[in-house]
Design a protein around this motif. Sequence first.
Motif, short mmCIF file in Angstrom:
data_model
loop_
_atom_site.label_atom_id
_atom_site.label_comp_id
_atom_site.label_asym_id
_atom_site.label_seq_id
_atom_site.Cartn_x
_atom_site.Cartn_y
_atom_site.Cartn_z
N THR A 334 0.83 -1.20 0.00
CA THR A 334 0.00 0.00 0.00
C THR A 334 0.87 1.26 0.00
O THR A 334 0.58 2.24 -0.71
CB THR A 334 -0.92 0.00 1.23
OG1 THR A 334 -1.73 -1.19 1.21
CG2 THR A 334 -1.81 1.23 1.24
N PHE A 335 1.95 1.24 0.78
CA PHE A 335 2.86 2.40 0.82
C PHE A 335 3.46 2.66 -0.56
O PHE A 335 3.48 3.80 -1.05
CB PHE A 335 3.96 2.14 1.84
CG PHE A 335 5.13 3.08 1.73
CD1 PHE A 335 5.03 4.40 2.12
CD2 PHE A 335 6.34 2.63 1.21
CE1 PHE A 335 6.11 5.26 1.98
CE2 PHE A 335 7.43 3.48 1.09
CZ PHE A 335 7.30 4.81 1.48
N LEU A 336 3.95 1.60 -1.21
CA LEU A 336 4.60 1.78 -2.51
C LEU A 336 3.60 2.22 -3.57
O LEU A 336 3.92 3.04 -4.44
CB LEU A 336 5.28 0.47 -2.92
CG LEU A 336 6.48 0.05 -2.05
CD1 LEU A 336 7.00 -1.30 -2.50
CD2 LEU A 336 7.59 1.08 -2.11
N GLU A 337 2.37 1.67 -3.53
CA GLU A 337 1.37 2.09 -4.51
C GLU A 337 0.98 3.55 -4.29
O GLU A 337 0.71 4.28 -5.25
CB GLU A 337 0.16 1.18 -4.41
CG GLU A 337 0.41 -0.23 -4.92
CD GLU A 337 -0.80 -1.13 -4.77
OE1 GLU A 337 -1.77 -0.70 -4.10
OE2 GLU A 337 -0.78 -2.25 -5.30
N THR A 338 0.94 3.98 -3.03
CA THR A 338 0.64 5.39 -2.76
C THR A 338 1.74 6.30 -3.30
O THR A 338 1.48 7.34 -3.90
CB THR A 338 0.48 5.61 -1.25
OG1 THR A 338 -0.57 4.77 -0.75
CG2 THR A 338 0.15 7.07 -0.94
N VAL A 339 3.00 5.88 -3.09
CA VAL A 339 4.13 6.66 -3.62
C VAL A 339 4.05 6.73 -5.14
O VAL A 339 4.30 7.78 -5.75
CB VAL A 339 5.47 6.03 -3.18
CG1 VAL A 339 6.64 6.69 -3.88
CG2 VAL A 339 5.63 6.15 -1.67
N ALA A 340 3.68 5.61 -5.79
CA ALA A 340 3.60 5.59 -7.25
C ALA A 340 2.47 6.47 -7.77
O ALA A 340 2.56 6.98 -8.89
CB ALA A 340 3.42 4.15 -7.74
N ASP A 341 1.42 6.66 -6.97
CA ASP A 341 0.29 7.46 -7.42
C ASP A 341 0.48 8.96 -7.20
O ASP A 341 -0.26 9.77 -7.76
CB ASP A 341 -0.98 7.00 -6.70
CG ASP A 341 -1.40 5.60 -7.13
OD1 ASP A 341 -1.00 5.19 -8.23
OD2 ASP A 341 -2.12 4.93 -6.36
N LEU A 342 1.46 9.34 -6.37
CA LEU A 342 1.66 10.77 -6.08
C LEU A 342 2.24 11.50 -7.30
O LEU A 342 3.07 10.94 -8.02
CB LEU A 342 2.60 10.93 -4.88
CG LEU A 342 2.05 10.50 -3.52
CD1 LEU A 342 3.12 10.64 -2.45
CD2 LEU A 342 0.82 11.31 -3.15
N PRO A 343 1.83 12.75 -7.52
CA PRO A 343 2.34 13.53 -8.68
C PRO A 343 3.69 14.14 -8.38
O PRO A 343 3.81 15.36 -8.14
CB PRO A 343 1.25 14.58 -8.88
CG PRO A 343 0.70 14.80 -7.50
CD PRO A 343 0.77 13.48 -6.79
N TRP A 344 4.75 13.34 -8.38
CA TRP A 344 6.08 13.84 -8.05
C TRP A 344 6.55 14.84 -9.11
O TRP A 344 6.50 14.57 -10.32
CB TRP A 344 7.06 12.67 -7.97
CG TRP A 344 6.77 11.76 -6.82
CD1 TRP A 344 5.97 10.66 -6.83
CD2 TRP A 344 7.26 11.88 -5.48
NE1 TRP A 344 5.92 10.08 -5.60
CE2 TRP A 344 6.71 10.81 -4.74
CE3 TRP A 344 8.10 12.78 -4.85
CZ2 TRP A 344 6.99 10.62 -3.39
CZ3 TRP A 344 8.38 12.60 -3.51
CH2 TRP A 344 7.83 11.53 -2.79
#
Length: 469
Positions: A334-344
Amino acid sequence: MHDQKNTPSFTLFQTESEDLPTGMEEVHIAWEDDVETEDDSEESLEERARLPVLPLRGTVVFPSVAAPIAAGREKTLAAIEHALQGSKRLIAVSQMDAETEDPTPDDLFRIGTICRIAQMQRVPGGIQLVVQGTGRGAVLEFTERGEFVEAVVRRMHDMPPLDDEASAYTALHKEVRERAAQLSRLRGVPKEIVDHLLGGATSGGELADLVAFYTELEVPEKQDLLETLSVEDRLRKLLLHLQRQIGVLEAQAQIRSKVQEELGERQREVFLREQMKAIRSELGDDADQEEVQELRERLEALDLPEEARTEVDRELRRLERIPREAAESQVIRTFLETVADLPWNKRTEDRLDLKRAEEILERDHYGLSDVKDRVLDFLAVRSLQERRSDAAAEEKSEEDVSPDSEEQGETESEKDEDRRRGQMDDRTGQTVLFVGPPGTGKTSIAKSIADAMGRKYVRVSLGGARDEA
Protein backbone atom coordinates in the motif's frame (compact mmCIF):
# COMPACT_ATOMS: atom_id res chain seq x y z
CA MET A 1 2.50 -63.71 -25.67
CA HIS A 2 2.68 -64.36 -21.95
CA ASP A 3 -0.17 -66.60 -20.79
CA GLN A 4 -1.79 -64.75 -17.91
CA LYS A 5 -4.30 -67.52 -17.20
CA ASN A 6 -1.76 -69.52 -15.25
CA THR A 7 -0.76 -66.61 -12.99
CA PRO A 8 -3.59 -65.45 -10.70
CA SER A 9 -3.12 -61.74 -10.10
CA PHE A 10 -5.05 -58.51 -9.96
CA THR A 11 -4.63 -55.05 -11.40
CA LEU A 12 -5.62 -51.82 -9.67
CA PHE A 13 -6.75 -49.13 -12.06
CA GLN A 14 -8.89 -46.01 -12.25
CA THR A 15 -11.50 -45.62 -14.93
CA GLU A 16 -10.76 -42.85 -17.40
CA SER A 17 -14.08 -41.57 -18.70
CA GLU A 18 -13.49 -41.95 -22.42
CA ASP A 19 -16.95 -41.01 -23.61
CA LEU A 20 -19.27 -40.32 -20.69
CA PRO A 21 -19.52 -36.80 -19.31
CA THR A 22 -21.21 -38.18 -16.18
CA GLY A 23 -17.93 -38.46 -14.26
CA MET A 24 -17.88 -42.23 -13.65
CA GLU A 25 -14.44 -42.21 -12.06
CA GLU A 26 -14.39 -45.26 -9.80
CA VAL A 27 -11.57 -47.49 -8.64
CA HIS A 28 -12.02 -51.06 -9.81
CA ILE A 29 -10.13 -54.26 -9.11
CA ALA A 30 -10.12 -56.55 -12.14
CA TRP A 31 -8.96 -60.08 -11.37
CA GLU A 32 -6.97 -61.19 -14.34
CA ASP A 33 -8.19 -64.77 -13.85
CA ASP A 34 -11.65 -63.48 -14.81
CA VAL A 35 -10.37 -61.60 -17.88
CA GLU A 36 -10.57 -63.58 -21.06
CA THR A 37 -7.26 -63.73 -22.88
CA GLU A 38 -6.25 -65.20 -26.20
CA ASP A 39 -3.79 -67.88 -27.04
CA ASP A 40 -1.42 -67.51 -29.91
CA SER A 41 -2.92 -70.52 -31.63
CA GLU A 42 -6.31 -70.95 -33.29
CA GLU A 43 -8.05 -68.07 -31.41
CA SER A 44 -5.52 -65.50 -32.48
CA LEU A 45 -6.52 -62.85 -34.97
CA GLU A 46 -5.40 -63.46 -38.53
CA GLU A 47 -2.85 -61.11 -40.01
CA ARG A 48 -5.59 -58.96 -41.57
CA ALA A 49 -9.16 -58.46 -40.43
CA ARG A 50 -12.02 -55.99 -40.41
CA LEU A 51 -12.71 -54.73 -36.91
CA PRO A 52 -15.01 -52.05 -35.47
CA VAL A 53 -13.14 -48.97 -34.25
CA LEU A 54 -13.26 -47.94 -30.58
CA PRO A 55 -12.12 -44.26 -30.45
CA LEU A 56 -10.39 -43.30 -27.19
CA ARG A 57 -10.20 -39.88 -25.60
CA GLY A 58 -7.32 -38.98 -23.30
CA THR A 59 -5.87 -42.49 -23.03
CA VAL A 60 -4.04 -45.21 -24.94
CA VAL A 61 -4.62 -48.95 -24.52
CA PHE A 62 -1.57 -51.24 -24.67
CA PRO A 63 -1.27 -54.96 -25.39
CA SER A 64 -1.27 -57.37 -22.42
CA VAL A 65 -3.14 -54.79 -20.30
CA ALA A 66 -6.74 -54.90 -19.08
CA ALA A 67 -8.10 -51.37 -19.53
CA PRO A 68 -11.43 -49.95 -18.29
CA ILE A 69 -13.48 -47.98 -20.80
CA ALA A 70 -16.62 -45.90 -20.20
CA ALA A 71 -18.49 -45.53 -23.51
CA GLY A 72 -21.38 -43.19 -24.20
CA ARG A 73 -21.13 -41.79 -27.72
CA GLU A 74 -23.49 -43.25 -30.30
CA LYS A 75 -20.80 -44.47 -32.72
CA THR A 76 -18.78 -45.96 -29.90
CA LEU A 77 -21.80 -47.83 -28.55
CA ALA A 78 -22.63 -49.09 -32.05
CA ALA A 79 -19.06 -50.37 -32.53
CA ILE A 80 -19.21 -52.22 -29.18
CA GLU A 81 -22.59 -53.78 -30.02
CA HIS A 82 -21.24 -54.93 -33.38
CA ALA A 83 -18.23 -56.51 -31.70
CA LEU A 84 -20.39 -58.26 -29.11
CA GLN A 85 -22.44 -59.84 -31.87
CA GLY A 86 -19.31 -61.26 -33.47
CA SER A 87 -15.83 -62.14 -32.21
CA LYS A 88 -15.86 -59.54 -29.37
CA ARG A 89 -12.76 -58.03 -30.93
CA LEU A 90 -12.22 -54.41 -31.89
CA ILE A 91 -9.39 -51.97 -32.56
CA ALA A 92 -8.89 -49.29 -29.89
CA VAL A 93 -7.45 -46.14 -31.51
CA SER A 94 -6.76 -42.87 -29.71
CA GLN A 95 -8.01 -39.51 -30.92
CA MET A 96 -5.49 -36.84 -31.82
CA ASP A 97 -7.66 -34.23 -30.07
CA ALA A 98 -9.61 -35.34 -27.02
CA GLU A 99 -12.03 -32.42 -27.41
CA THR A 100 -13.41 -33.76 -30.69
CA GLU A 101 -16.90 -35.06 -29.93
CA ASP A 102 -17.60 -36.85 -33.23
CA PRO A 103 -14.21 -38.02 -34.57
CA THR A 104 -13.71 -38.87 -38.22
CA PRO A 105 -10.97 -41.17 -39.55
CA ASP A 106 -8.74 -38.10 -40.01
CA ASP A 107 -8.98 -37.43 -36.25
CA LEU A 108 -7.61 -40.86 -35.28
CA PHE A 109 -4.10 -42.26 -35.11
CA ARG A 110 -3.22 -45.04 -37.54
CA ILE A 111 -1.72 -47.36 -34.93
CA GLY A 112 -3.92 -48.86 -32.22
CA THR A 113 -4.36 -51.93 -30.05
CA ILE A 114 -6.36 -55.00 -31.01
CA CYS A 115 -8.60 -55.71 -28.02
CA ARG A 116 -11.01 -58.34 -26.83
CA ILE A 117 -14.03 -57.35 -24.74
CA ALA A 118 -13.47 -59.16 -21.44
CA GLN A 119 -16.20 -57.66 -19.25
CA MET A 120 -19.21 -55.50 -20.01
CA GLN A 121 -21.88 -53.81 -17.93
CA ARG A 122 -24.71 -51.64 -19.17
CA VAL A 123 -25.26 -48.48 -17.14
CA PRO A 124 -27.58 -45.49 -17.57
CA GLY A 125 -26.27 -43.46 -20.46
CA GLY A 126 -23.80 -46.00 -21.87
CA ILE A 127 -21.65 -49.05 -21.27
CA GLN A 128 -18.78 -49.79 -18.95
CA LEU A 129 -16.44 -52.44 -20.20
CA VAL A 130 -12.99 -53.90 -19.68
CA VAL A 131 -10.95 -54.62 -22.79
CA GLN A 132 -7.89 -56.87 -22.89
CA GLY A 133 -5.18 -55.75 -25.29
CA THR A 134 -3.93 -58.65 -27.41
CA GLY A 135 -1.54 -56.96 -29.82
CA ARG A 136 -0.66 -53.92 -31.89
CA GLY A 137 -2.54 -53.22 -35.07
CA ALA A 138 -1.94 -50.93 -38.02
CA VAL A 139 -5.02 -49.45 -39.65
CA LEU A 140 -4.77 -49.88 -43.40
CA GLU A 141 -8.15 -48.38 -44.21
CA PHE A 142 -11.05 -46.76 -42.41
CA THR A 143 -14.61 -47.35 -43.64
CA GLU A 144 -17.75 -45.52 -42.53
CA ARG A 145 -20.42 -48.12 -41.77
CA GLY A 146 -23.16 -45.64 -40.97
CA GLU A 147 -23.56 -46.15 -37.25
CA PHE A 148 -19.86 -46.81 -36.58
CA VAL A 149 -16.43 -46.82 -38.20
CA GLU A 150 -14.78 -50.05 -39.34
CA ALA A 151 -11.10 -50.54 -40.13
CA VAL A 152 -8.97 -52.98 -42.04
CA VAL A 153 -6.32 -53.91 -39.47
CA ARG A 154 -3.02 -55.68 -39.87
CA ARG A 155 -1.41 -57.18 -36.79
CA MET A 156 2.02 -55.78 -35.90
CA HIS A 157 4.59 -57.86 -34.08
CA ASP A 158 7.28 -56.73 -31.64
CA MET A 159 10.88 -56.66 -32.79
CA PRO A 160 12.76 -58.53 -30.05
CA PRO A 161 16.41 -57.75 -29.28
CA LEU A 162 19.05 -59.60 -31.23
CA ASP A 163 20.31 -61.18 -28.03
CA ASP A 164 18.01 -61.02 -25.03
CA GLU A 165 20.82 -62.43 -22.90
CA ALA A 166 23.18 -59.57 -23.72
CA SER A 167 24.38 -57.66 -20.67
CA ALA A 168 23.31 -54.27 -22.07
CA TYR A 169 19.74 -55.42 -22.71
CA THR A 170 19.53 -57.21 -19.37
CA ALA A 171 20.70 -54.07 -17.58
CA LEU A 172 18.16 -51.95 -19.49
CA HIS A 173 15.35 -54.35 -18.60
CA LYS A 174 16.35 -54.33 -14.93
CA GLU A 175 16.71 -50.55 -14.82
CA VAL A 176 13.21 -49.99 -16.24
CA ARG A 177 11.75 -52.39 -13.69
CA GLU A 178 13.55 -50.69 -10.78
CA ARG A 179 12.67 -47.16 -11.92
CA ALA A 180 9.03 -48.16 -12.37
CA ALA A 181 8.98 -49.55 -8.82
CA GLN A 182 10.64 -46.37 -7.51
CA LEU A 183 8.10 -44.13 -9.27
CA SER A 184 5.22 -46.18 -7.87
CA ARG A 185 6.60 -45.89 -4.35
CA LEU A 186 6.97 -42.12 -4.74
CA ARG A 187 3.32 -41.97 -5.77
CA GLY A 188 2.29 -43.92 -2.69
CA VAL A 189 1.38 -47.27 -4.30
CA PRO A 190 1.85 -50.15 -1.80
CA LYS A 191 4.99 -52.19 -2.42
CA GLU A 192 3.09 -55.50 -2.49
CA ILE A 193 0.85 -54.36 -5.35
CA VAL A 194 3.81 -52.96 -7.31
CA ASP A 195 5.85 -56.16 -6.94
CA HIS A 196 2.91 -58.35 -7.87
CA LEU A 197 2.03 -56.22 -10.90
CA LEU A 198 5.58 -56.03 -12.26
CA GLY A 199 6.17 -59.68 -11.52
CA GLY A 200 3.49 -60.66 -14.05
CA ALA A 201 5.51 -59.17 -16.92
CA THR A 202 8.19 -61.63 -18.00
CA SER A 203 9.33 -60.24 -21.36
CA GLY A 204 10.72 -56.79 -22.08
CA GLY A 205 7.82 -55.92 -24.39
CA GLU A 206 5.18 -56.82 -21.81
CA LEU A 207 7.04 -54.84 -19.14
CA ALA A 208 7.27 -51.75 -21.36
CA ASP A 209 3.57 -51.89 -22.29
CA LEU A 210 2.44 -52.46 -18.71
CA VAL A 211 4.52 -49.62 -17.25
CA ALA A 212 3.65 -47.25 -20.12
CA PHE A 213 -0.07 -47.78 -19.53
CA TYR A 214 0.07 -46.93 -15.82
CA THR A 215 2.59 -44.06 -16.12
CA GLU A 216 1.10 -40.56 -16.25
CA LEU A 217 2.10 -39.48 -19.74
CA GLU A 218 0.46 -37.34 -22.37
CA VAL A 219 -1.41 -39.12 -25.15
CA PRO A 220 1.21 -38.29 -27.85
CA GLU A 221 3.95 -39.74 -25.62
CA LYS A 222 2.02 -42.94 -24.99
CA GLN A 223 1.13 -43.18 -28.67
CA ASP A 224 4.83 -42.91 -29.54
CA LEU A 225 5.58 -45.85 -27.22
CA LEU A 226 2.73 -47.84 -28.76
CA GLU A 227 4.08 -47.24 -32.26
CA THR A 228 7.63 -48.27 -31.31
CA LEU A 229 7.97 -51.91 -32.39
CA SER A 230 11.57 -52.38 -31.26
CA VAL A 231 11.40 -53.65 -27.69
CA GLU A 232 14.83 -52.24 -26.84
CA ASP A 233 13.99 -48.78 -28.22
CA ARG A 234 10.67 -48.84 -26.39
CA LEU A 235 12.40 -49.61 -23.10
CA ARG A 236 14.88 -46.79 -23.65
CA LYS A 237 12.15 -44.24 -24.39
CA LEU A 238 10.15 -45.42 -21.39
CA LEU A 239 13.19 -45.15 -19.14
CA LEU A 240 13.59 -41.48 -20.09
CA HIS A 241 9.97 -40.78 -19.18
CA LEU A 242 10.37 -42.60 -15.86
CA GLN A 243 13.53 -40.69 -14.97
CA ARG A 244 11.85 -37.38 -15.80
CA GLN A 245 8.80 -38.10 -13.65
CA ILE A 246 10.99 -39.30 -10.77
CA GLY A 247 12.93 -36.03 -11.01
CA VAL A 248 9.68 -34.02 -10.88
CA LEU A 249 8.45 -35.89 -7.81
CA GLU A 250 11.79 -35.52 -6.05
CA ALA A 251 11.81 -31.78 -6.84
CA GLN A 252 8.31 -31.51 -5.36
CA ALA A 253 9.52 -33.32 -2.24
CA GLN A 254 12.43 -30.88 -1.91
CA ILE A 255 10.06 -27.95 -2.31
CA ARG A 256 7.80 -29.32 0.41
CA SER A 257 10.76 -29.83 2.72
CA LYS A 258 12.08 -26.32 2.09
CA VAL A 259 8.69 -24.76 2.72
CA GLN A 260 8.22 -26.72 5.95
CA GLU A 261 11.59 -25.52 7.26
CA GLU A 262 10.72 -21.90 6.51
CA LEU A 263 7.23 -21.96 7.97
CA GLY A 264 7.71 -24.14 11.02
CA GLU A 265 4.50 -24.24 13.04
CA ARG A 266 2.48 -21.79 10.95
CA GLN A 267 -1.08 -22.55 10.01
CA ARG A 268 -1.86 -25.19 7.40
CA GLU A 269 -3.47 -22.70 5.04
CA VAL A 270 -0.35 -20.53 4.98
CA PHE A 271 1.77 -23.63 4.39
CA LEU A 272 -0.30 -24.62 1.36
CA ARG A 273 -0.07 -21.13 -0.09
CA GLU A 274 3.71 -21.07 0.37
CA GLN A 275 3.97 -24.45 -1.29
CA MET A 276 2.09 -23.15 -4.30
CA LYS A 277 4.37 -20.11 -4.41
CA ALA A 278 7.49 -22.29 -4.32
CA ILE A 279 6.13 -24.47 -7.13
CA ARG A 280 5.33 -21.43 -9.29
CA SER A 281 8.80 -20.07 -8.59
CA GLU A 282 10.38 -23.35 -9.72
CA LEU A 283 8.29 -23.29 -12.90
CA GLY A 284 9.05 -19.62 -13.56
CA ASP A 285 5.37 -18.68 -13.51
CA ASP A 286 4.99 -16.54 -10.39
CA ALA A 287 2.16 -14.05 -10.81
CA ASP A 288 3.06 -12.24 -7.59
CA GLN A 289 6.54 -11.51 -8.88
CA GLU A 290 5.01 -10.05 -12.02
CA GLU A 291 2.95 -7.65 -9.89
CA VAL A 292 6.05 -6.61 -7.94
CA GLN A 293 7.96 -6.10 -11.19
CA GLU A 294 5.13 -3.96 -12.57
CA LEU A 295 5.19 -1.87 -9.38
CA ARG A 296 8.97 -1.55 -9.67
CA GLU A 297 8.69 -0.25 -13.23
CA ARG A 298 6.13 2.37 -12.16
CA LEU A 299 8.38 3.58 -9.35
CA GLU A 300 11.49 3.64 -11.54
CA ALA A 301 9.67 5.92 -13.99
CA LEU A 302 9.19 8.56 -11.26
CA ASP A 303 11.58 11.46 -10.74
CA LEU A 304 12.04 10.92 -7.01
CA PRO A 305 14.37 12.81 -4.68
CA GLU A 306 17.41 10.88 -3.50
CA GLU A 307 16.00 10.26 -0.01
CA ALA A 308 12.68 9.00 -1.38
CA ARG A 309 14.42 6.79 -3.96
CA THR A 310 16.53 5.14 -1.26
CA GLU A 311 13.47 4.40 0.89
CA VAL A 312 11.44 3.08 -2.06
CA ASP A 313 14.23 0.71 -3.14
CA ARG A 314 14.57 -0.60 0.41
CA GLU A 315 10.84 -1.30 0.72
CA LEU A 316 10.78 -3.00 -2.69
CA ARG A 317 13.51 -5.42 -1.61
CA ARG A 318 11.56 -6.21 1.56
CA LEU A 319 8.37 -6.80 -0.44
CA GLU A 320 10.15 -9.32 -2.68
CA ARG A 321 11.50 -11.27 0.29
CA ILE A 322 8.51 -11.60 2.60
CA PRO A 323 5.53 -13.90 1.81
CA ARG A 324 2.49 -12.33 0.23
CA GLU A 325 0.30 -13.67 3.06
CA ALA A 326 2.28 -11.81 5.73
CA ALA A 327 0.46 -8.83 7.25
CA GLU A 328 3.44 -6.54 6.63
CA SER A 329 3.36 -7.35 2.92
CA GLN A 330 0.07 -5.53 2.41
CA VAL A 331 1.31 -2.51 4.40
CA ILE A 332 4.46 -2.23 2.25
CA ARG A 333 2.48 -2.74 -0.96
CA THR A 334 0.00 0.00 0.00
CA PHE A 335 2.86 2.40 0.82
CA LEU A 336 4.60 1.78 -2.51
CA GLU A 337 1.37 2.09 -4.51
CA THR A 338 0.64 5.39 -2.76
CA VAL A 339 4.13 6.66 -3.62
CA ALA A 340 3.60 5.59 -7.25
CA ASP A 341 0.29 7.46 -7.42
CA LEU A 342 1.66 10.77 -6.08
CA PRO A 343 2.34 13.53 -8.68
CA TRP A 344 6.08 13.84 -8.05
CA ASN A 345 7.61 17.06 -9.46
CA LYS A 346 4.34 17.95 -11.18
CA ARG A 347 3.38 21.51 -10.32
CA THR A 348 0.49 23.80 -11.19
CA GLU A 349 1.33 27.33 -12.27
CA ASP A 350 -0.19 29.85 -9.84
CA ARG A 351 -2.55 32.47 -11.26
CA LEU A 352 -2.15 35.38 -8.83
CA ASP A 353 -4.76 37.85 -10.09
CA LEU A 354 -5.94 39.73 -7.00
CA LYS A 355 -8.88 41.38 -8.72
CA ARG A 356 -10.20 38.06 -10.00
CA ALA A 357 -9.58 36.46 -6.61
CA GLU A 358 -11.62 39.19 -4.91
CA GLU A 359 -14.46 38.66 -7.40
CA ILE A 360 -14.49 34.92 -6.75
CA LEU A 361 -14.49 35.37 -2.99
CA GLU A 362 -17.34 37.89 -3.18
CA ARG A 363 -19.26 35.65 -5.56
CA ASP A 364 -18.99 32.56 -3.40
CA HIS A 365 -19.37 34.05 0.09
CA TYR A 366 -21.48 36.66 1.80
CA GLY A 367 -19.86 38.45 4.70
CA LEU A 368 -16.65 36.99 6.19
CA SER A 369 -14.88 40.23 5.35
CA ASP A 370 -12.00 39.62 7.77
CA VAL A 371 -11.39 36.18 6.28
CA LYS A 372 -11.54 37.52 2.73
CA ASP A 373 -9.12 40.32 3.60
CA ARG A 374 -6.69 37.83 5.15
CA VAL A 375 -6.86 35.62 2.05
CA LEU A 376 -6.30 38.56 -0.29
CA ASP A 377 -3.41 39.69 1.91
CA PHE A 378 -1.89 36.21 1.62
CA LEU A 379 -2.30 36.22 -2.17
CA ALA A 380 -0.85 39.71 -2.46
CA VAL A 381 2.30 38.68 -0.61
CA ARG A 382 2.70 35.64 -2.88
CA SER A 383 2.23 37.84 -5.95
CA LEU A 384 4.83 40.31 -4.69
CA GLN A 385 7.30 37.51 -3.92
CA GLU A 386 6.80 36.05 -7.38
CA ARG A 387 7.51 39.39 -9.06
CA ARG A 388 10.63 39.86 -6.94
CA SER A 389 11.87 36.37 -7.87
CA ASP A 390 11.26 37.00 -11.59
CA ALA A 391 13.01 40.36 -11.43
CA ALA A 392 16.01 38.90 -9.60
CA ALA A 393 16.29 36.10 -12.11
CA GLU A 394 16.12 38.52 -15.02
CA GLU A 395 18.71 40.84 -13.47
CA LYS A 396 21.04 37.95 -12.81
CA SER A 397 20.66 36.79 -16.38
CA GLU A 398 21.50 40.24 -17.74
CA GLU A 399 24.47 40.94 -15.52
CA ASP A 400 25.70 37.32 -15.58
CA VAL A 401 27.49 38.02 -12.33
CA SER A 402 26.84 37.11 -8.75
CA PRO A 403 25.34 39.97 -6.71
CA ASP A 404 27.15 41.34 -3.73
CA SER A 405 26.34 39.96 -0.36
CA GLU A 406 24.50 43.17 0.50
CA GLU A 407 22.14 42.71 -2.49
CA GLN A 408 21.35 39.02 -1.89
CA GLY A 409 17.78 38.36 -0.85
CA GLU A 410 16.05 40.48 1.65
CA THR A 411 17.13 41.88 4.97
CA GLU A 412 16.31 39.96 8.11
CA SER A 413 13.62 42.49 9.00
CA GLU A 414 12.03 42.14 5.57
CA LYS A 415 12.07 38.35 5.89
CA ASP A 416 10.43 38.56 9.30
CA GLU A 417 7.76 40.86 7.93
CA ASP A 418 7.11 38.56 4.98
CA ARG A 419 6.85 35.53 7.27
CA ARG A 420 4.44 37.44 9.49
CA ARG A 421 2.28 38.37 6.49
CA GLY A 422 2.22 34.81 5.14
CA GLN A 423 4.96 34.81 2.51
CA MET A 424 5.95 31.28 1.31
CA ASP A 425 9.56 30.19 1.00
CA ASP A 426 10.47 28.76 -2.43
CA ARG A 427 11.66 25.53 -0.84
CA THR A 428 8.65 24.86 1.39
CA GLY A 429 4.90 24.96 1.27
CA GLN A 430 2.66 26.81 3.69
CA THR A 431 -0.44 25.74 5.52
CA VAL A 432 -3.40 28.05 5.97
CA LEU A 433 -5.59 26.93 8.85
CA PHE A 434 -9.29 27.81 9.07
CA VAL A 435 -10.88 27.19 12.45
CA GLY A 436 -14.58 27.24 13.11
CA PRO A 437 -17.66 25.11 13.71
CA PRO A 438 -19.25 23.09 10.88
CA GLY A 439 -21.09 25.06 8.24
CA THR A 440 -19.22 28.36 8.60
CA GLY A 441 -17.55 28.19 5.16
CA LYS A 442 -14.12 26.70 5.80
CA THR A 443 -14.29 24.20 2.94
CA SER A 444 -15.90 26.63 0.49
CA ILE A 445 -13.23 29.26 1.23
CA ALA A 446 -10.54 26.68 0.37
CA LYS A 447 -12.33 25.87 -2.91
CA SER A 448 -12.50 29.56 -3.76
CA ILE A 449 -8.76 29.98 -3.11
CA ALA A 450 -8.00 27.04 -5.40
CA ASP A 451 -10.28 28.47 -8.08
CA ALA A 452 -8.69 31.89 -7.82
CA MET A 453 -5.13 30.51 -8.06
CA GLY A 454 -5.93 28.04 -10.85
CA ARG A 455 -5.01 25.04 -8.70
CA LYS A 456 -6.64 21.65 -8.40
CA TYR A 457 -8.73 21.21 -5.29
CA VAL A 458 -8.20 17.98 -3.33
CA ARG A 459 -10.09 17.18 -0.16
CA VAL A 460 -8.38 14.78 2.26
CA SER A 461 -10.34 13.70 5.32
CA LEU A 462 -8.23 13.33 8.46
CA GLY A 463 -11.03 12.01 10.62
CA GLY A 464 -9.76 9.17 12.82
CA ALA A 465 -6.11 9.84 11.96
CA ARG A 466 -3.84 9.48 14.97
CA ASP A 467 -0.19 9.01 15.79
CA GLU A 468 0.34 5.69 17.57
CA ALA A 469 3.87 6.75 18.53
